[in-house]
Design an enzyme around this catalytic site. Structure first.
Site, PDB file in Angstrom:
ATOM      1  CB  SER A  92       9.022  -6.583  -3.792  1.00 55.06           C
ATOM      2  OG  SER A  92       8.290  -5.868  -2.831  1.00 55.06           O
TER       3      SER A  92
ATOM      4  CE  LYS B 193       6.320  -3.385  -5.256  1.00 53.12           C
ATOM      5  NZ  LYS B 193       6.686  -4.130  -4.055  1.00 53.12           N
TER       6      LYS B 193
ATOM      7  CB  SER C  39      10.707  -2.352  -4.232  1.00 53.53           C
ATOM      8  OG  SER C  39      10.042  -3.582  -4.130  1.00 53.53           O
TER       9      SER C  39
END
Length: 291
Positions: free
Chosen positions: A52, A55, A109
């Site tokens: 993640s 992101k 997240s």
């Protein structure tokens, strides 16, 4: 600044191996923000999955597009994770502003939120991916591949050295700094208030001055962390990749903060592992939230 970081990293990796904090993360890079000086380095050029941490790139591309952040976006079944079957507290059919979606993708997240940002990008996921590739090239992230916006794919890979470049760029966005350092946020979901929390336990913790934060986790990537911190008057960016447990990731961050506060001066270059990694054993898929 990015060129300076690259030059200093090359010099540091050719230096003699010095005593350094014992770190559990497989790849580590810590850079002093003002000078680009490498403070800690361990396997910083190994290409590994980044989960993640992806992101942060998703957020930059969305913000670069100058889209209406108050535009309403409905979470679609297309946004549901069918690769890892991760859980989400963002229900299909719920509607949020693009600003709230960005908050959910970065702070909590959430994978559905990140997927919806790509789906609703002008031109859809194909155009979004092209914009990501252009951003990667512009930042000089030559060892980075990002195929989708969430980080669920193990084909989203990078190095600690490249991710310092990404973190440096992300730090130039006030929205990203604000969102990733929010400890929690209450957002209305289908008419009721729901509290969402930051996936980084250190945000808001006593003794921590954090200017940017993003965690990551998949089975392939292990526990990952990007932070920009201030300690004893020094500003530094740290990247931790593939820690085997959340406790190891947190302990690495604590040891690095202690090292920065101690003003130990010389770069800490840890010996790269020469051992072969064991092939992952077969296991039943588990439904887990991204971190």
């Amino acid at each position: 600044m990015i060129k300076k970081i690259a030059a200093i990293l090359l010099m540091s990796t050719s230096a003699a191996v010095l005593a350094a904090p014992s770190l559990g993360s497989q790849s580590v890079l810590v850079v002093e923000d003002e000078t680009g000086k490498v403070l800690v380095e361990k396997n910083a050029n190994d290409v590994v999955p980044i989960a993640s941490l992806t992101k942060l790139m998703t957020a930059m591309v969305v913000l670069d597009s100058k889209l209406d952040m108050e535009e309403e976006i409905a979470i679609d079944r297309e946004d549901v994770d069918t690769l890892k079957h991760s859980t989400s507290r963002v229900p299909v059919g719920a509607k949020f502003s693009r600003s709230e979606i960005l908050q959910l993708a970065l702070m909590s997240s959430d994978n559905r939120a990140a997927a919806s940002l790509s789906r609703t990008y002008p031109g859809g996921p194909t155009a979004f991916k092209a914009a990501v590739q252009a951003k990667i090239k512009a930042l000089g992230m030559t060892n980075t591949t990002i195929e989708e916006p969430t980080g669920l794919s193990p084909h989203n890979t990078s190095t600690a050295a490249d991710l310092v470049k990404m973190a440096t760029a992300a730090g130039n966005y006030p929205e990203i700094r604000r969102i990733t350092t929010d400890k929690a946020e209450v957002i209305k979901v289908k008419g009721r208030d729901v509290e969402y929390h930051n996936t980084n336990r250190l945000v808001g913790a006593k003794g921590w001055d954090i200017g940017l934060s993003k965690t990551g986790y998949t089975e392939e990537a292990g526990r990952c962390l990007i932070m920009r911190i201030t300690s004893a008057g020094r500003n530094a960016t740290l990247v931790l990749l593939n820690a085997k447990a959340n406790s190891a990731r947190l302990m690495d961050a604590l040891n690095i903060r202690r090292m920065i506060s101690g003003d130990e001066g010389e770069p800490k270059v840890m010996r790269a592992s020469n051992g072969r990694k064991k092939a992952p054993s077969a296991a039943k898929p588990r439904r887990r939230r991204a971190a």
